[in-house]
Design a protein around this motif. Structure first.
Motif, PDB file in Angstrom:
ATOM      1  N   LYS A   5      53.813  52.577  14.291  1.00 35.39           N
ATOM      2  CA  LYS A   5      53.322  51.800  15.420  1.00 35.39           C
ATOM      3  C   LYS A   5      54.239  50.623  15.719  1.00 35.39           C
ATOM      4  CE  LYS A   5      48.475  53.036  15.294  1.00 35.39           C
ATOM      5  NZ  LYS A   5      47.101  52.539  15.300  1.00 35.39           N
ATOM      6  N   ALA A   6      54.305  50.269  17.012  1.00 32.58           N
ATOM      7  CA  ALA A   6      55.194  49.197  17.455  1.00 32.58           C
ATOM      8  C   ALA A   6      54.407  47.943  17.751  1.00 32.58           C
ATOM      9  CB  ALA A   6      55.965  49.633  18.699  1.00 32.58           C
ATOM     10  N   SER A   7      55.137  46.825  17.893  1.00 32.82           N
ATOM     11  CA  SER A   7      54.502  45.546  18.165  1.00 32.82           C
ATOM     12  C   SER A   7      54.536  45.221  19.634  1.00 32.82           C
ATOM     13  CB  SER A   7      55.234  44.459  17.386  1.00 32.82           C
ATOM     14  OG  SER A   7      56.562  44.362  17.854  1.00 32.82           O
ATOM     15  N   ASN A   8      53.954  44.090  20.019  1.00 33.50           N
ATOM     16  CA  ASN A   8      53.916  43.669  21.412  1.00 33.50           C
ATOM     17  C   ASN A   8      55.164  42.907  21.820  1.00 33.50           C
ATOM     18  OD1 ASN A   8      51.562  44.624  22.617  1.00 33.50           O
ATOM     19  ND2 ASN A   8      50.323  43.174  21.464  1.00 33.50           N
ATOM     20  N   ALA A 118      51.759  58.734  15.054  1.00 37.58           N
ATOM     21  CA  ALA A 118      51.985  59.557  16.245  1.00 37.58           C
ATOM     22  C   ALA A 118      52.922  60.696  15.885  1.00 37.58           C
ATOM     23  CB  ALA A 118      52.599  58.705  17.358  1.00 37.58           C
ATOM     24  N   CYS A 119      52.564  61.932  16.255  1.00 34.14           N
ATOM     25  CA  CYS A 119      53.416  63.065  15.946  1.00 34.14           C
ATOM     26  C   CYS A 119      53.440  64.030  17.120  1.00 34.14           C
ATOM     27  CB  CYS A 119      52.949  63.780  14.679  1.00 34.14           C
ATOM     28  SG  CYS A 119      51.303  64.510  14.806  1.00 34.14           S
ATOM     29  N   VAL A 120      54.535  64.795  17.228  1.00 29.58           N
ATOM     30  CA  VAL A 120      54.691  65.753  18.316  1.00 29.58           C
ATOM     31  C   VAL A 120      55.367  67.006  17.787  1.00 29.58           C
ATOM     32  CG1 VAL A 120      54.834  63.998  20.142  1.00 29.58           C
ATOM     33  CG2 VAL A 120      56.927  64.757  19.006  1.00 29.58           C
ATOM     34  N   ASP A 137      54.374  61.599  29.927  1.00 25.67           N
ATOM     35  CA  ASP A 137      53.207  61.836  30.764  1.00 25.67           C
ATOM     36  C   ASP A 137      52.292  60.625  30.600  1.00 25.67           C
ATOM     37  OD1 ASP A 137      51.192  63.049  32.292  1.00 25.67           O
ATOM     38  OD2 ASP A 137      50.336  64.055  30.537  1.00 25.67           O
ATOM     39  N   GLY A 138      51.276  60.514  31.460  1.00 28.59           N
ATOM     40  CA  GLY A 138      50.376  59.370  31.388  1.00 28.59           C
ATOM     41  C   GLY A 138      49.137  59.632  30.548  1.00 28.59           C
ATOM     42  N   ASP A 139      48.151  60.326  31.129  1.00 29.32           N
ATOM     43  CA  ASP A 139      46.878  60.562  30.439  1.00 29.32           C
ATOM     44  C   ASP A 139      47.078  61.399  29.181  1.00 29.32           C
ATOM     45  OD1 ASP A 139      44.972  59.286  32.314  1.00 29.32           O
ATOM     46  OD2 ASP A 139      45.799  60.747  33.712  1.00 29.32           O
ATOM     47  N   ASN A 140      46.446  60.948  28.105  1.00 31.38           N
ATOM     48  CA  ASN A 140      46.484  61.589  26.790  1.00 31.38           C
ATOM     49  C   ASN A 140      47.813  61.425  26.076  1.00 31.38           C
ATOM     50  OD1 ASN A 140      43.851  62.582  27.253  1.00 31.38           O
ATOM     51  ND2 ASN A 140      44.693  64.352  28.321  1.00 31.38           N
ATOM     52  N   VAL A 141      48.738  60.676  26.678  1.00 33.83           N
ATOM     53  CA  VAL A 141      50.024  60.402  26.051  1.00 33.83           C
ATOM     54  C   VAL A 141      50.214  58.881  25.933  1.00 33.83           C
ATOM     55  CG1 VAL A 141      52.530  60.694  26.205  1.00 33.83           C
ATOM     56  CG2 VAL A 141      51.012  62.566  26.859  1.00 33.83           C
ATOM     57  N   LEU A 142      50.372  58.203  27.074  1.00 37.70           N
ATOM     58  CA  LEU A 142      50.426  56.742  27.060  1.00 37.70           C
ATOM     59  C   LEU A 142      49.035  56.134  27.099  1.00 37.70           C
ATOM     60  CD1 LEU A 142      53.373  55.993  29.523  1.00 37.70           C
ATOM     61  CD2 LEU A 142      53.420  56.095  27.017  1.00 37.70           C
ATOM     62  N   PHE A 143      48.108  56.842  27.759  1.00 39.02           N
ATOM     63  CA  PHE A 143      46.747  56.340  27.936  1.00 39.02           C
ATOM     64  C   PHE A 143      45.754  57.250  27.229  1.00 39.02           C
ATOM     65  CE2 PHE A 143      49.175  55.855  31.981  1.00 39.02           C
ATOM     66  CZ  PHE A 143      49.569  54.539  31.769  1.00 39.02           C
ATOM     67  N   SER A 144      44.530  56.755  27.029  1.00 45.50           N
ATOM     68  CA  SER A 144      43.516  57.548  26.341  1.00 45.50           C
ATOM     69  C   SER A 144      43.010  58.662  27.236  1.00 45.50           C
ATOM     70  CB  SER A 144      42.343  56.654  25.927  1.00 45.50           C
ATOM     71  OG  SER A 144      41.515  56.390  27.046  1.00 45.50           O
ATOM     72  N   GLN A 145      42.179  59.528  26.686  1.00 42.04           N
ATOM     73  CA  GLN A 145      41.723  60.698  27.410  1.00 42.04           C
ATOM     74  C   GLN A 145      40.477  60.454  28.262  1.00 42.04           C
ATOM     75  OE1 GLN A 145      40.069  63.819  24.978  1.00 42.04           O
ATOM     76  NE2 GLN A 145      39.290  62.392  23.461  1.00 42.04           N
ATOM     77  N   GLY A 174      46.987  55.211  24.525  1.00 34.43           N
ATOM     78  CA  GLY A 174      47.146  56.581  24.069  1.00 34.43           C
ATOM     79  C   GLY A 174      48.035  56.645  22.835  1.00 34.43           C
ATOM     80  N   PRO A 175      48.257  57.846  22.285  1.00 33.15           N
ATOM     81  CA  PRO A 175      48.971  57.977  21.009  1.00 33.15           C
ATOM     82  C   PRO A 175      50.429  57.541  21.035  1.00 33.15           C
ATOM     83  CG  PRO A 175      48.580  60.125  22.004  1.00 33.15           C
ATOM     84  CD  PRO A 175      47.773  59.141  22.792  1.00 33.15           C
ATOM     85  N   LEU A 176      51.106  57.600  22.198  1.00 31.83           N
ATOM     86  CA  LEU A 176      52.521  57.251  22.239  1.00 31.83           C
ATOM     87  C   LEU A 176      52.807  55.945  22.970  1.00 31.83           C
ATOM     88  CD1 LEU A 176      54.349  60.675  22.651  1.00 31.83           C
ATOM     89  CD2 LEU A 176      53.973  59.312  20.617  1.00 31.83           C
ATOM     90  N   LYS A 177      51.762  55.162  23.235  1.00 32.89           N
ATOM     91  CA  LYS A 177      51.973  53.844  23.820  1.00 32.89           C
ATOM     92  C   LYS A 177      52.845  52.995  22.904  1.00 32.89           C
ATOM     93  CE  LYS A 177      50.410  49.317  24.559  1.00 32.89           C
ATOM     94  NZ  LYS A 177      50.106  48.207  23.639  1.00 32.89           N
ATOM     95  N   CYS A 178      52.679  53.165  21.590  1.00 32.17           N
ATOM     96  CA  CYS A 178      53.446  52.379  20.625  1.00 32.17           C
ATOM     97  C   CYS A 178      54.938  52.642  20.757  1.00 32.17           C
ATOM     98  CB  CYS A 178      52.977  52.674  19.202  1.00 32.17           C
ATOM     99  SG  CYS A 178      53.139  54.410  18.709  1.00 32.17           S
ATOM    100  N   PHE A 179      55.318  53.896  21.020  1.00 31.33           N
ATOM    101  CA  PHE A 179      56.734  54.239  21.148  1.00 31.33           C
ATOM    102  C   PHE A 179      57.318  53.642  22.430  1.00 31.33           C
ATOM    103  CE2 PHE A 179      60.033  57.841  21.588  1.00 31.33           C
ATOM    104  CZ  PHE A 179      60.979  57.098  20.904  1.00 31.33           C
ATOM    105  N   LEU A 180      56.586  53.768  23.545  1.00 31.59           N
ATOM    106  CA  LEU A 180      57.030  53.161  24.795  1.00 31.59           C
ATOM    107  C   LEU A 180      57.203  51.650  24.618  1.00 31.59           C
ATOM    108  CD1 LEU A 180      57.624  53.160  27.840  1.00 31.59           C
ATOM    109  CD2 LEU A 180      55.155  52.913  28.228  1.00 31.59           C
ATOM    110  N   GLU A 181      56.272  51.045  23.929  1.00 36.08           N
ATOM    111  CA  GLU A 181      56.302  49.604  23.715  1.00 36.08           C
ATOM    112  C   GLU A 181      57.580  49.181  22.989  1.00 36.08           C
ATOM    113  OE1 GLU A 181      52.677  46.611  22.823  1.00 36.08           O
ATOM    114  OE2 GLU A 181      53.064  48.094  21.260  1.00 36.08           O
ATOM    115  N   ALA A 182      57.949  49.932  21.956  1.00 36.84           N
ATOM    116  CA  ALA A 182      59.168  49.623  21.211  1.00 36.84           C
ATOM    117  C   ALA A 182      60.400  49.769  22.094  1.00 36.84           C
ATOM    118  CB  ALA A 182      59.279  50.534  19.995  1.00 36.84           C
TER     119      ALA A 182
END
Length: 303
Positions: A5-8, A118-120, A137-145, A174-182
């Protein structure tokens, strides 16, 4: 592949959170076959190569800081470790990879599930750009379902109304928001040092949402998170192939198999995110198809 997980907020100490909540690098764990396959660069090698390039750029700008990415090889085959290390030496990247004997990471899938990382799943093929380009993608990836679940239960019109009424309410992570954040934190650091130079990290949103009735909430959510992507595509349900063809990302994350296949057909590494109602729907359809095939295979014809 797994990520921690990434920080803010970005700073000069790193971009992610360690196991005890301390700020530090983001760890990208990749299985051996995705890195080296049949003594050749594996499908994820260009992605890892781009991450190493980001580390190199970051180190030049912040020589006293840790690398933003730690890349760990996941393998249980200790006998093959030196063999893999030798091949990476030939490719010039062995020093950038952490091996199981160098760390406590043994590539154990159960530990991934236990720590809720987070895994893919990454099928072939790939791109070979030096600049790291990542599409989400947005829903279920960056954002929740939640919005997707509402659409499935109550229909499209109810979904439109819900998103309009809640456009000022941020979506859940969502599960990959942490990666985008980093990644975005690194973009900010690069631009702070060299505002007029091209950043070696670029991020993209490729979503089936409509820009009018459901895109506003997405943009407001990203703003509330303090995250600004390089470019966003709101496709209103049209195919994702054309923008992916234009972006040519190193990796594209989506929760639907049909969108993953669109990327693969164009030669884009497209990773399936096993999360949300879309993924579960695809999974159930696949299981039903398999069961139907079994029944057909077990049938007896009497003439």
């Amino acid at each position: 592949m797994e990520t921690n997980k990434a920080s803010n907020a970005p700073d000069d100490k790193g971009v992610g959170d360690g196991p005890a909540g301390k700020r530090g690098p983001m760890t990208i764990a990749v299985s051996e076959i995705l890195l080296i396959n049949m003594e050749k660069p594996g499908v994820a090698f260009p992605f890892i190569k781009a991450l190493v390039n980001v580390n190199d750029h970051f180190h030049k700008l912040h020589p006293d800081s840790e690398f933003p990415f730690h890349i760990a090889l996941m393998t249980k085959n200790q006998a093959q470790e030196q063999h893999i290390r030798n091949h990476l030496n030939k490719l010039g990247h062995a020093a950038a990879i952490m091996f199981p004997n160098d760390t406590n990471n043994k590539g154990d899938k159960s530990s991934v599930e236990k720590e809720r990382l987070a895994c893919v799943e990454i099928p072939p093929p790939s791109t070979d750009q030096i600049q790291l380009r990542v599409a989400f993608d947005g829903d279920n990836v960056l954002f929740s379902q939640d919005p997707e679940s509402a659409k499935a239960i109550h229909g499209l019109e109810s979904f439109k109304q819900n998103e309009d009424e809640k456009q000022d309410v941020p979506l859940r992570e969502g599960p990959l928001k942490c990666f985008l954040e980093a990644l975005v934190n690194m973009e900010k650091k690069f631009h702070a040092k060299h505002p007029n130079e091209n950043c070696p990290v670029q991020t993209f949103l490729v979503t089936a949402r409509n820009p009018v009735f459901s895109g506003t909430r997405v943009l407001k959510t990203l703003k509330s998170w303090g995250l600004e992507l390089t470019q966003a595509f709101f496709l209103s349900g049209t195919p994702k192939g054309p923008p992916l063809s234009m972006i040519q990302p190193h990796i594209f994350f989506d929760d639907r198999k049909m969108h993953v296949n669109e990327g693969l057909e164009l030669g884009v590494v497209s990773a399936l995110v096993p999360y949300g109602i879309g993924y579960e729907t695809d999974k159930e359809a696949k299981e039903e198809e398999a069961n139907h095939g079994d029944k057909q295979g077990n049938s007896v014809s009497i003439n």
